[in-house]
Design a protein around this motif. Sequence first.
Motif: not given
Length: 503
Positions: A437-458
């Motif tokens: 969300y951009a409350p005013f020009i040039g400023t942005h507030i937001g969030f990004t989230g993701y989940e990564a699932v693997y079939d092997r352990d690191f």
Amino acid sequence: MRKLLYIVICLIIVSGLFATIDLNRATPEELKTLPISSSQIDDIIDYRFHISFFGSIYDLRNIESIDQKTLNKLKPLVTVSHYNALDEAEARRNEIAYLIERLGSNEGLQEGMSDVWEDYLLSPRNINKLAFSEILSLPNVSPIDVAAVMKRRAYGDTLANYRDLRHTPGISYYGAKNMQNYVFYQDKPISQKLFIDYQMKYNDAPYTDDDKEMYMESMAEGSIKPQTYWGLYNMEYDRAEVMHKFRARFKNEWKAGMLLNSEKGQEYLSNEQLETAFDNSKYFLGFEKEIDLLGRNYLKFYAGNYRATFGEGLVMENTDYYSPRKTGFGFNKRILGIIGDVSRTQEYALKGFAMDWKRNNLNAVLFFSKDKKDAVIYDSNSNGKIDDEDDVFSYISMTKRFSNDELLYAEESYGGVTIAPRLDALDEQIIGGHFEYAPFIGTHIGFTGYEAVYDRDFVIPEEDELKNILIPDIETAEEKWKITNNEVSSLYSTKSNEIGDRD
């Protein structure tokens, strides 16, 4: 007054009777009104269609059936207008050929973005409708330049041409100049055309010194050259790298692409490779559409391989050539949001589907990816072999992508290993989203989230164990490990480990 009106009418009638016929635009019916035979009419049409448009009426003499006597009869009856055989897209391609050539030479980090920028060059978009992130994604455009454009639009002003853009308060000279080839200022009807692009790259450069040194490294204690990958597979004579890239676009809404890449050393389009070409290739199908629903909404849908970049790239960026800093100058920047990906990025590529929605000062993205990744497998079970039950040490991007059979043969030749690379050894599933969300020009507030699932352990082994795993030659292990430690330490300190006494 009535007399003057009669004169004008007579002049119009006379001019109509003696109107000349344009040889470059005349229809067969119009050419039939000329004092020539039907075969000569066919010859004129064939010349115009198969050879060239007429530059002057004297080009008629290039037609065998039209002699000088016929030309003299036609002189007062015909004319030749300037005719551009190129459509708008072809003319624009010629105009900006130097930029397209420059984009085509980009590799690695910028390769995927160059494809998108080339589309923008050939089919620019209306700057009066672009969102902040869309303008910022253009090459050589800074956030300050974008903010200047957005502020002017916020006052209800419309940019009418480049001169208008250049005189926008707060915009730099280079910011406006760099935008001009990628944007236009008024909506134009979109021609129903299909654009297809094909690109091939052939690279027969030798391996770099670092790559060569890596492949000539001993695979077992006391081994000699034939017991290295370099000697075992005679890499001195490896095949060149060959890349084929296909891209298509329809009405600038439907987009598709496919990449077939044969890495250096791989057999080029062998029977086996043809059978698995689709699995090892990258491809995408995308749809982008502007919808007027309670305001401007811009939607993107992509299936196949795509790139997702949010924030400054520290939050989310999937490329094998990651760079933490982007100045925005030159072609060194990121395209924010979702774009189709047929770059040569493999290990951090996303493959699935994604949706990107922009509206005024809002942006929302959902994405899903499921793909197999090459990885280094670690013998975590300590059973003396690499198998499906073992854990993953790390992702890997191979300089030469050996097949699993070749890797197994090499390992067996050296008496077995406890850590080894494998193709498609790791199943990765990612689901995520982004909201901004951009409350005013040039400023942005937001969030990004993701989940990564693997079939092997690191896992990461302890230091003493890791040293012996990575450097199988016991006699040189300690010396090589110290070199590595010193190189890593120098990245974080400017002080010497040993400081001499001062007099």
